[in-house]
Motif scaffolding. Sequence first.
Motif, PDB file in Angstrom:
ATOM      1  N   LEU A  75     127.084 -12.928   5.487  1.00 36.07           N
ATOM      2  CA  LEU A  75     125.807 -13.491   5.030  1.00 36.07           C
ATOM      3  C   LEU A  75     125.984 -14.934   4.555  1.00 36.07           C
ATOM      4  O   LEU A  75     125.178 -15.810   4.881  1.00 36.07           O
ATOM      5  CB  LEU A  75     125.221 -12.648   3.892  1.00 36.07           C
ATOM      6  N   ILE A  76     127.051 -15.167   3.805  1.00 38.29           N
ATOM      7  CA  ILE A  76     127.341 -16.519   3.314  1.00 38.29           C
ATOM      8  C   ILE A  76     127.640 -17.452   4.482  1.00 38.29           C
ATOM      9  O   ILE A  76     127.146 -18.589   4.536  1.00 38.29           O
ATOM     10  CB  ILE A  76     128.501 -16.487   2.296  1.00 38.29           C
ATOM     11  N   ARG A  78     126.611 -17.173   7.554  1.00 37.34           N
ATOM     12  CA  ARG A  78     125.363 -17.455   8.280  1.00 37.34           C
ATOM     13  C   ARG A  78     124.549 -18.527   7.565  1.00 37.34           C
ATOM     14  O   ARG A  78     123.997 -19.427   8.200  1.00 37.34           O
ATOM     15  CB  ARG A  78     124.534 -16.182   8.436  1.00 37.34           C
ATOM     16  N   SER A  79     124.475 -18.436   6.247  1.00 35.59           N
ATOM     17  CA  SER A  79     123.734 -19.450   5.482  1.00 35.59           C
ATOM     18  C   SER A  79     124.327 -20.837   5.672  1.00 35.59           C
ATOM     19  O   SER A  79     123.590 -21.821   5.821  1.00 35.59           O
ATOM     20  CB  SER A  79     123.733 -19.095   3.993  1.00 35.59           C
ATOM     21  N   LYS A  80     125.649 -20.926   5.661  1.00 30.85           N
ATOM     22  CA  LYS A  80     126.314 -22.218   5.867  1.00 30.85           C
ATOM     23  C   LYS A  80     126.022 -22.757   7.261  1.00 30.85           C
ATOM     24  O   LYS A  80     125.756 -23.950   7.435  1.00 30.85           O
ATOM     25  CB  LYS A  80     127.825 -22.080   5.681  1.00 30.85           C
ATOM     26  N   SER A  83     122.434 -24.019   7.546  1.00 26.05           N
ATOM     27  CA  SER A  83     122.154 -25.246   6.786  1.00 26.05           C
ATOM     28  C   SER A  83     122.612 -26.495   7.546  1.00 26.05           C
ATOM     29  O   SER A  83     122.213 -27.604   7.213  1.00 26.05           O
ATOM     30  CB  SER A  83     122.816 -25.188   5.408  1.00 26.05           C
TER      31      SER A  83
END
Length: 129
Positions: A75-76, A78-80, A83
């Motif tokens: 999840l982390i 994917r967020s990176k 962004s």
Amino acid sequence: MKLKIDLKKKISVNKDDSKESLDSFYKLAPFIFFLPETERLFLSSPTNRRNLIDRFIFNHDIGYNKIINQYNKNLIERSKILSNDNFDINWLNRIEENISNFGLKIYSSRSKQIKVLIDNLNYFLKEFK
């Protein structure tokens, strides 16, 4: 100098704390524990309820924690990736696939654990009727 406090739980059944009465009690209800957060469990956030279920699962499946950690790591990641304006769509698709697979494993484990809890509660309800 450190102060060491040793707290112990004392249980008695009808003011009887003999081994026989406690054994009878434990046979009737093999686990009973109430913590302050247990009282607020249904009033608090869904995250607290999921964490409680996760702790139950981890008690009998130590590999479950790895699945949770991998899910959160993806999840982390994917967020990176999202962004960034410039990213590899294939890598993003792989991360999404991982999230889906770990999510399904988590869902399956939680679903099975909730069924166990419901079955146990129904068993105890029959005993007290």
